[in-house]
Design a protein around this motif. Structure first.
Motif, PDB file in Angstrom:
ATOM      1  N   GLU A   3       0.858  -1.193   0.000  1.00  0.00           N
ATOM      2  CA  GLU A   3       0.000   0.000   0.000  1.00  0.00           C
ATOM      3  C   GLU A   3       0.887   1.234   0.000  1.00  0.00           C
ATOM      4  N   ASP A   4       0.619   2.140  -0.963  1.00  0.00           N
ATOM      5  CA  ASP A   4       1.471   3.326  -1.060  1.00  0.00           C
ATOM      6  C   ASP A   4       0.996   4.473  -0.172  1.00  0.00           C
ATOM      7  N   GLU A   5      -0.260   4.417   0.278  1.00  0.00           N
ATOM      8  CA  GLU A   5      -0.728   5.481   1.166  1.00  0.00           C
ATOM      9  C   GLU A   5      -0.272   5.172   2.589  1.00  0.00           C
ATOM     10  N   ASP A  47      -3.159  -3.210  -2.249  1.00  0.00           N
ATOM     11  CA  ASP A  47      -3.868  -2.072  -2.825  1.00  0.00           C
ATOM     12  C   ASP A  47      -3.886  -2.208  -4.345  1.00  0.00           C
ATOM     13  N   MET A  49      -4.293   0.397  -6.689  1.00  0.00           N
ATOM     14  CA  MET A  49      -3.560   1.460  -7.367  1.00  0.00           C
ATOM     15  C   MET A  49      -2.229   1.682  -6.673  1.00  0.00           C
ATOM     16  N   LYS A  96     -12.347   0.995   0.059  1.00  0.00           N
ATOM     17  CA  LYS A  96     -12.032   2.118   0.941  1.00  0.00           C
ATOM     18  C   LYS A  96     -13.199   3.093   0.948  1.00  0.00           C
TER      19      LYS A  96
HETATM   20 CA    CA Z   1      -2.854   3.394  -3.736  1.00  0.00          CA
END
Ligand code: CA
Length: 236
Positions: A3-5, A47, A49, A96
């Protein structure tokens, strides 16, 4: 977890750690693939994206070596439908925003199912019409053709095939297949039924409008509705 967030990754990781799980986090697609190879996790929360490689490609690459249960995170419901339609082999989807409690419940449910899948063998083979389900080997054939299902699709098929001619409500399927008891996730059932239909062909899984799903020729409708807990007691 891939997950990039950072906010989401840190919150989920902290909550799962507090529940006693070991969690490692990757922040982009390529390092997610590397981490899945090196850490050999029991479950991947992925995730959709992501920078580098998107979640679909990460899912494909980590499934190449061995099957790892994957819970895919999406930003919207229609995104979930899209991803399910691609049959990338995720076991569950979470849209989400979600609560930490929901993540924990789903992780526990997936890991419970994985454990159940390695239970002692019973030699059970179920046949409904031209569908043959080898429960132990977790193999499915339609006629002479093998059908490749994800673990969740397989569990859903077994759940339906064990009661041919009956209709099961979405709530019941959620409890039996996904292990959810909070009534959330009816769309998850619909999405997986759609995936089953695409792989098994139309006309195998029946929709009983407003009630749920069934496999095989219907029992008479009064029985069917009663079985689903919706019918009157009028036996005609
Ligand atoms: Ca993302």
């Amino acid at each position: 977890m891939v997950e990039d967030e950072a906010l989401i990754a840190d919150a989920v990781a902290a909550r799962l750690r507090s529940e006693g799980y070991d969690v490692e986090v990757a922040r982009d697609g390529p390092s997610g693939v590397d981490l899945a190879r090196s850490a050999q996790p029991d479950l991947v929360i992925l995730d959709l994206m992501l920078p580098g490689l998107d979640g679909l490609e990460v899912c494909r690459q980590i499934q190449k070596d061995r099957h790892v249960p994957v819970m895919m995170l999406t930003a919207r419901d229609d995104e979930t439908d899209l991803v399910v339609g691609l049959a990338v082999g995720a076991d569950d989807y979470l849209t989400k925003p979600f609560s930490m409690r929901e993540v924990v419940a789903r992780v526990q449910a997936i890991l419970r199912r994985v454990d159940a899948g390695s239970a002692p063998h019973t030699g059970q083979v179920i046949r409904v019409d031209d569908i043959e389900v080898d429960v132990d080997a977790r193999r499915v054939r339609r006629g002479d053709e093998p059908v490749h299902l994800t673990p969740t699709e397989f569990d859903l098929l077994v759940c339906l095939a064990e009661r041919p001619g009956r209709v099961l409500t979405r709530d019941r399927l959620l409890v039996e297949v996904w292990g959810y008891r909070d009534g959330s996730g009816a769309r998850t059932v619909d999405s997986h039924v759609r995936a089953l239909r695409r792989k098994l062909g139309d006309g195998v899984v029946r929709t009983v409008h407003g009630v749920g799903y069934g496999l095989g020729d219907p029992a008479d409708e009064a029985d069917e509705l009663r079985a689903a807990g919706r019918g009157s007691t009028n036996g005609s």
